[in-house]
Scaffold this motif. Structure first.
Motif, mmCIF file in Angstrom:
data_model
loop_
_atom_site.group_PDB
_atom_site.id
_atom_site.type_symbol
_atom_site.label_atom_id
_atom_site.label_comp_id
_atom_site.label_asym_id
_atom_site.label_seq_id
_atom_site.Cartn_x
_atom_site.Cartn_y
_atom_site.Cartn_z
ATOM 1 N N VAL A 1 76.488 48.579 2.606
ATOM 2 C CA VAL A 1 75.422 48.133 1.713
ATOM 3 C C VAL A 1 75.909 48.207 0.275
ATOM 4 O O VAL A 1 76.312 49.261 -0.203
ATOM 5 C CB VAL A 1 74.154 48.991 1.895
ATOM 6 N N ASN A 2 75.888 47.067 -0.423
ATOM 7 C CA ASN A 2 76.258 47.005 -1.838
ATOM 8 C C ASN A 2 75.068 46.507 -2.644
ATOM 9 O O ASN A 2 74.456 45.506 -2.290
ATOM 10 C CB ASN A 2 77.431 46.035 -2.050
ATOM 11 N N VAL A 3 74.766 47.202 -3.726
ATOM 12 C CA VAL A 3 73.674 46.794 -4.608
ATOM 13 C C VAL A 3 74.279 46.522 -5.975
ATOM 14 O O VAL A 3 74.878 47.393 -6.594
ATOM 15 C CB VAL A 3 72.597 47.903 -4.711
ATOM 16 N N THR A 4 74.119 45.271 -6.445
ATOM 17 C CA THR A 4 74.642 44.896 -7.756
ATOM 18 C C THR A 4 73.540 44.236 -8.568
ATOM 19 O O THR A 4 72.626 43.615 -8.020
ATOM 20 C CB THR A 4 75.823 43.914 -7.626
ATOM 21 N N ALA A 5 73.633 44.365 -9.863
ATOM 22 C CA ALA A 5 72.664 43.733 -10.753
ATOM 23 C C ALA A 5 72.974 42.242 -10.858
ATOM 24 O O ALA A 5 74.133 41.849 -10.842
ATOM 25 C CB ALA A 5 72.718 44.369 -12.138
ATOM 26 N N PRO A 6 71.952 41.379 -10.989
ATOM 27 C CA PRO A 6 72.204 39.949 -11.103
ATOM 28 C C PRO A 6 72.825 39.595 -12.456
ATOM 29 O O PRO A 6 72.637 40.291 -13.452
ATOM 30 C CB PRO A 6 70.819 39.319 -10.961
ATOM 31 N N ASP A 7 73.603 38.495 -12.477
ATOM 32 C CA ASP A 7 74.228 38.045 -13.716
ATOM 33 C C ASP A 7 73.219 37.426 -14.672
ATOM 34 O O ASP A 7 73.315 37.569 -15.882
ATOM 35 C CB ASP A 7 75.324 37.010 -13.408
ATOM 36 N N LYS A 8 72.255 36.716 -14.127
ATOM 37 C CA LYS A 8 71.238 36.041 -14.943
ATOM 38 C C LYS A 8 69.955 36.872 -14.938
ATOM 39 O O LYS A 8 69.672 37.581 -13.980
ATOM 40 C CB LYS A 8 70.944 34.651 -14.371
ATOM 41 N N PRO A 9 69.142 36.783 -15.992
ATOM 42 C CA PRO A 9 67.880 37.530 -16.003
ATOM 43 C C PRO A 9 66.892 36.956 -14.987
ATOM 44 O O PRO A 9 66.936 35.769 -14.650
ATOM 45 C CB PRO A 9 67.361 37.349 -17.431
ATOM 46 N N ILE A 10 66.041 37.802 -14.513
ATOM 47 C CA ILE A 10 65.015 37.392 -13.559
ATOM 48 C C ILE A 10 63.878 36.740 -14.336
ATOM 49 O O ILE A 10 63.348 37.309 -15.287
ATOM 50 C CB ILE A 10 64.500 38.594 -12.759
ATOM 51 N N VAL A 11 63.481 35.535 -13.931
ATOM 52 C CA VAL A 11 62.422 34.787 -14.606
ATOM 53 C C VAL A 11 61.223 34.721 -13.672
ATOM 54 O O VAL A 11 61.343 34.307 -12.525
ATOM 55 C CB VAL A 11 62.902 33.358 -14.965
ATOM 56 N N ILE A 12 60.078 35.142 -14.183
ATOM 57 C CA ILE A 12 58.826 35.047 -13.436
ATOM 58 C C ILE A 12 57.934 34.060 -14.168
ATOM 59 O O ILE A 12 57.552 34.283 -15.313
ATOM 60 C CB ILE A 12 58.142 36.420 -13.317
ATOM 61 N N ASN A 13 57.619 32.957 -13.525
ATOM 62 C CA ASN A 13 56.814 31.909 -14.136
ATOM 63 C C ASN A 13 55.375 32.059 -13.653
ATOM 64 O O ASN A 13 55.097 31.917 -12.470
ATOM 65 C CB ASN A 13 57.380 30.537 -13.750
ATOM 66 N N LEU A 14 54.477 32.346 -14.570
ATOM 67 C CA LEU A 14 53.064 32.496 -14.232
ATOM 68 C C LEU A 14 52.284 31.335 -14.827
ATOM 69 O O LEU A 14 52.170 31.213 -16.041
ATOM 70 C CB LEU A 14 52.517 33.812 -14.787
ATOM 71 N N ASN A 15 51.784 30.490 -13.982
ATOM 72 C CA ASN A 15 50.924 29.388 -14.433
ATOM 73 C C ASN A 15 49.477 29.844 -14.258
ATOM 74 O O ASN A 15 48.967 29.932 -13.152
ATOM 75 C CB ASN A 15 51.182 28.124 -13.614
ATOM 76 N N ILE A 16 48.839 30.142 -15.380
ATOM 77 C CA ILE A 16 47.474 30.660 -15.341
ATOM 78 C C ILE A 16 46.561 29.674 -16.057
ATOM 79 O O ILE A 16 46.830 29.271 -17.183
ATOM 80 C CB ILE A 16 47.389 32.042 -16.019
ATOM 81 N N ASN A 17 45.509 29.302 -15.395
ATOM 82 C CA ASN A 17 44.528 28.389 -15.967
ATOM 83 C C ASN A 17 43.217 29.157 -16.124
ATOM 84 O O ASN A 17 42.644 29.622 -15.148
ATOM 85 C CB ASN A 17 44.336 27.176 -15.053
#
Length: 60
Positions: free
Chosen positions: A20-36
């Motif tokens: 088991v290997n755990v590494t941090a991602p190279d790109k930032p995590i993007v969370i897109n919230l579409n709220i109306n």
């Protein structure tokens, strides 16, 4: 046979323990919230207030 099974299970668990290997991602995590958000305002005026507003349209 009863003693052999726990030894085999321990061997199998130790063989897969380092896989088991755990590494941090190279790109930032993007969370897109579409709220109306919709707002509805309901108002009611009594008869006296309604006539007062009609007689004085510049009151507001």
């Amino acid at each position: 046979m009863k003693r052999l099974f726990p030894i085999m299970a321990l061997g199998a668990a130790s063989a897969t323990g380092g896989c088991v290997n755990v590494t941090a991602p190279d790109k930032p995590i993007v969370i897109n919230l579409n709220i109306n958000v919709t707002q509805e305002v309901v108002y009611r005026l009594d008869g006296e207030a309604k006539t007062l507003i009609q007689q004085n349209p510049d009151i507001f």
